[in-house]
Structure formats: C-alpha cells, structure tokens
Design a protein around this motif. Structure first.
Motif, short mmCIF file in Angstrom:
data_model
loop_
_atom_site.label_atom_id
_atom_site.label_comp_id
_atom_site.label_asym_id
_atom_site.label_seq_id
_atom_site.Cartn_x
_atom_site.Cartn_y
_atom_site.Cartn_z
N ASP A 159 0.80 -1.22 0.00
CA ASP A 159 0.00 0.00 0.00
C ASP A 159 0.84 1.28 0.00
OD1 ASP A 159 -2.32 -1.39 -0.13
OD2 ASP A 159 -2.81 -1.23 1.99
N THR A 162 -0.71 3.32 -4.10
CA THR A 162 -2.14 3.02 -4.00
C THR A 162 -2.87 3.10 -5.34
OG1 THR A 162 -2.62 5.33 -3.45
CG2 THR A 162 -2.23 3.83 -1.61
N VAL A 163 -2.41 3.98 -6.24
CA VAL A 163 -3.12 4.10 -7.52
C VAL A 163 -2.36 3.46 -8.68
CG1 VAL A 163 -4.42 6.15 -6.87
CG2 VAL A 163 -2.19 6.41 -7.95
N ALA A 166 -4.48 1.13 -10.83
CA ALA A 166 -5.88 1.39 -10.45
C ALA A 166 -6.85 0.96 -11.55
CB ALA A 166 -6.08 2.87 -10.13
N TYR A 402 -8.42 11.07 -12.82
CA TYR A 402 -7.24 11.25 -11.97
C TYR A 402 -6.54 12.56 -12.33
CZ TYR A 402 -7.89 6.47 -10.36
OH TYR A 402 -8.39 5.33 -9.78
N ARG A 431 -3.63 10.49 -2.43
CA ARG A 431 -3.94 10.37 -1.00
C ARG A 431 -4.57 11.65 -0.46
NH1 ARG A 431 -1.37 6.05 1.67
NH2 ARG A 431 -0.07 4.81 0.26
N GLY A 434 -8.05 11.75 -1.72
CA GLY A 434 -8.87 10.58 -1.44
C GLY A 434 -9.31 9.81 -2.66
N PRO A 436 -9.59 6.73 -5.21
CA PRO A 436 -9.58 5.28 -4.97
C PRO A 436 -8.41 4.60 -5.65
CG PRO A 436 -11.20 5.82 -6.65
CD PRO A 436 -10.67 7.13 -6.12
N GLY A 437 -7.86 3.56 -4.96
CA GLY A 437 -6.81 2.76 -5.57
C GLY A 437 -7.35 1.89 -6.68
N THR A 439 -10.88 1.59 -9.08
CA THR A 439 -12.20 2.14 -9.43
C THR A 439 -13.18 0.98 -9.56
OG1 THR A 439 -11.12 3.91 -10.64
CG2 THR A 439 -13.46 3.59 -11.04
N LYS A 440 -13.99 0.78 -8.54
CA LYS A 440 -14.86 -0.40 -8.50
C LYS A 440 -16.05 -0.27 -9.45
CE LYS A 440 -13.63 -1.49 -3.71
NZ LYS A 440 -14.13 -1.69 -2.33
#
Length: 481
Positions: A159, A162-163, A166, A402, A431, A434, A436-437, A439-440
């Motif tokens: 971690d 994080t991206v 992604a 991004y 970070r 905020g 996301p690491g 993209t769901k």
C-alpha cells in the motif's frame, strides 16, 4: 529580397529536417514520432494545493513472521545504492508487523535505483526499436525489468503505491462494447474529433522564418555574405543532426517558443500517468534530446528520440516474444497508453498537434500483428480506427478521473523531477484528494444501440447491448487513424 526569400525557404527546410523527427518512445514500442506542436487554450482542471509536502505512511498487515522493529533504513539504503532491487524487495516484504514508514526521500531513492538498474539493462545495447518486425520491437524480458516490475508490485502490495494499477485487469472507466463511433466519442469526452486528431502545424516554418530573418539582419549589419551564412547554417545543421540528433536546433526552438516545451511535457505526462494507472511500471521519461542522448533506454548516442516515456508491460513482452499467446487485453492496454499523449494534449490545449507519431505507432503495431491461432484475424483499417477511438476514449476518461494526479505529475516534471519524484507526486495527490486505488464502478457502459451507440450509467441488460440496426460510420468520422 530574392535572397531573403530563398533564405527563409532554406532555413525552414532545415528546421523541418532538424525537428520533424522529434520522437517519443513508449517502450518497448516502436519509435513514436512527436511532431511539432502549436499552442491553444488550456481546459484542464486546476492543480491541487501543495500536494508534494506530505509523507506516505502505512502499517503493514499482520504476518506469521512478524517482527517488532522498523525497516532497517541503513540496510535498505545500502541495497538501493548498489542497485540491488531484489535484496530491497526481500527486505521490504520480510518486514512483518513492523511499521512501514517511507518518506519522500526513501521513495525517491527506490525509484532512482530502478532508473539506474534499467539504464544498465542488457537489452539497451540491442537496437530493436527501429525494425519493421513487431516481434523485434519488444526485447526479451531482462532481469532488470523483472526486478523493476517486482518492486512496483511489492510497493503496491504494501500500500505504498495506491493508484498504481488502479485501472489494471481491464478495469476501464468505460465498460461494455468496444465499438466506438466518432459521434459517441465526442458525446462521452465532450471533445471534438478535430481536437483528438493530430493536426499539421506551421511551428517549424515559423521558427525557420524567424531564424532566417535574424540571419538576414545579421548579414546586413555585419556585411558578411548572405550566401556564406546560408551555407554555414546548412553545414552546422548537418553536424547538429549527425552528432547530437538535432539537439542544438531543438534547444534554440524551445527558447524561442516556450509553449513548445509545455506541450511536449504535458503530452509525455499523459503517457506516463495512463501507463501507471494501467499497472505498467514506468522506468523513465525524457523531455529533450540532450537527456535522451545520455540515457541508454532511449538509444543513447545512437538515439533518434527527443522526448519519450519508457514503460514495461511484462505480459505484452512475453506475448510478442512468443512465450504465450497474444491477448486482446494486452492490445487494449497498449492502445490506451499510446493514445494517452493525444488525450492529454486535447484536454489541455484543445488540439493534439504532437500525436501523429502515436497514431503511426498504433497503426504499425496492429497492422504487423500476425495471427497465430485458428480464430485469429488480422487488423484491417476500420478495425484500427475503431481501436484508436476506443483507446482515446479510455485515456481521456482516466486523465479526467485522476486529473489531480496528472496536475501533480506535470508540476513534478516541470521542476525537473526524476522518476521517484514523479511517482511520489502521483501517489501523494491521490492520498490528499482521497482518490480510490481501484475504481470499482465504471463511469458508464457503452451499448451498441441506435445509429451511433449509446453511453449509459447503469449496467445494461443482455438485450440492450444487441445492435439496434447497424452502427453508422457517421460523417464526423474524420480521425486519420
């Protein structure tokens, strides 16, 4: 006056010869020419506030082999100074329960070691980028590149990054059909096809004309023969191109036209960030001929490169070199990364003047693929055009999503930041804001419905993805690809 006109013409041609071959490398890809560029209006979002002042801190997951002390900073630094990436990876992974506290300087040191290790890679001494055979444009995976990939993945698993990745595993912002018409592309991106199509520019002509007028004025002021100045200029231009790949003339152009620098920088930042988000380790970025001349990854002294971003896709490298079948996923990844520069220019300047080489690279890559399986087919021109539009769409959406990371990366590059500072800028911006690491949820879904296709925000059912009539090659389909 007749002589001045001839002088303008000759020096304009000299300028074209010197810088029309400004090339960017998207390793391990064919050489990608970066054509001369011209400015227009910027429309990208504003930069984040002070994104580079924060550290990156993470507490590692509990391990059965846990220890109660921090990472041995001295041991880590010693491994990095000796370019021992494998040893550094083992040290980080064996950290157990310890707090993994990496500040900016340590992250920069890690990626500086990556740069040094990849510069020394064995395949840098084999010039395969200028061949016509697509299989020879991808060197075999070397220990240096595999160690780099392992380090990126290790930092991702811890971690620290994080991206990175992604949008890997086909986690693209636009899901669904891959049939993209020009009309649909414009609707989704809010950009015109003209802005996403590399345009011819008169930058070199203007630069040559200015230079010619300056020499004409010098001739009048000093009494030196204009013919002598013309021939001297041609001779010096020839030496410049022969000895340093036109770096002197390029430097003069950059000083006279500062916007030229910014266009190249923002173009390369697009390639850099898109490759990073797709999980392809970036190993370096050069923004001028002088940097390329001293970097073996971009050809060193034998280079024809003036700007470039070098990344490594281990899956595509294995597939091109015959170790496993070529997958559509790898083709898609490459397409999006190659179109990242065009997407960045279109977003920032309203037009993509420096992407003709990107288009040529994608055409060359796809048209040279040789089917190896029974159901495989070759790529025809309509298919290549569609793939280019699909890649441009995904690249634009990633850069928009991004955008704070992109702005931070541009700022780092403007300050002359190396690989580590660029990576830190991307991660720190993500970070702070905020992001996301992973993209769901995609931004939307492409469905083959109606004459041009549709983009919907809710997952379509099976019936809605079926063609309602045929998708039209509408009259706005003017993309040169």
């Amino acid at each position: 006056m007749h002589r001045v006109g001839i002088l303008v013409l000759v020096l304009s041609i000299v300028g074209f010869i010197q810088t029309s071959c400004i090339v960017e490398v998207v390793a391990f890809s064919p050489n990608i020419p970066h054509n001369s560029i011209r400015s227009s209006n910027t429309n990208i979002s504003t930069k984040p506030n002070s994104c580079h002042s924060y550290g990156i801190r993470k507490v590692k997951r509990i391990s059965l082999n846990s220890i109660s002390e921090k990472v041995d900073d001295e041991a880590l630094n010693n491994l990095l100074e000796s370019n021992n990436l494998r040893g550094a990876i083992n040290l980080l992974k064996n950290n157990g329960e310890a707090t993994l506290d990496l500040d900016k300087s340590q992250i920069v040191n890690i990626f500086n070691a990556i740069e040094r290790r990849t510069i020394e890679a064995e395949e840098n001494n084999i010039n395969k980028r200028m061949t016509d055979d697509v299989e020879n444009q991808y060197p075999p995976s070397s220990p240096a590149r595999m160690e780099m990939t392992s380090m990126y993945n290790a930092l991702k698993s811890l971690d620290v990054l994080t991206v990175f990745g992604a949008a890997s595993n086909a986690n693209y912002p636009a899901q669904g059909s891959k049939v993209i018409t020009s009309t649909l592309l414009e609707q989704i991106t809010k950009l015109t096809m003209v802005s996403l199509t590399p345009q011819p520019t008169n930058t070199l002509l203007v630069a040559g004309a200015i230079f010619a007028l300056a020499e004409g004025a010098f001739s009048v002021a000093t009494g030196i023969s204009l013919n002598f100045i013309i021939f001297l200029t041609l001779f010096l231009a020839f030496l410049d191109k022969l000895l340093v790949n036109g770096a002197v003339f390029e430097s003069i152009t950059r000083v006279a036209m500062p916007e030229y620098n910014r266009k190249i920088l923002k173009h390369e930042a697009g390639h850099f960030l898109v490759a990073y988000l797709l999980g392809c380790p970036v190993e370096g970025c050069v923004l001028n001929s002088w940097a390329a001349l001293t970097d073996a990854r971009f050809g060193g002294r034998r280079t024809t490169v003036s700007a470039g971003t070098s990344f490594f896709d281990p899956d595509l490298s294995d597939e091109i070199n015959g170790r496993k079948p070529l997958s559509r996923a790898s083709i898609d990844r490459y397409s999006v990364i190659v179109m990242g520069g065009i997407a960045a220019e279109a977003l920032n300047f309203g037009r993509a003047d420096g992407g003709a080489g990107d288009e040529a690279a994608l055409i060359g890559f796809l048209s040279n693929l040789k089917p190896r399986a029974g159901g495989a087919v070759t790529w025809d021109l309509p298919g290549i055009k569609n793939q280019a539009r699909w890649g441009a769409l995904q690249a634009v959406l990633l850069l928009k999503e991004y955008n704070v990371c992109y702005d931070a990366l541009v700022e780092a590059l403007e300050k002359g930041g190396d690989l580590g500072e660029c990576v830190f800028a991307i991660e720190n911006a993500a970070r702070v804001h905020g992001l996301p690491g992973i993209t769901k949820t995609p931004l939307g879904y492409i469905v083959n419905k109606g004459p041009y296709g549709e983009f919907v925000t809710t997952p379509p059912d099976e019936n809605s993805s079926v063609l309602s009539g045929s998708i039209s090659n509408d009259q706005n389909d003017k993309m040169s690809l």
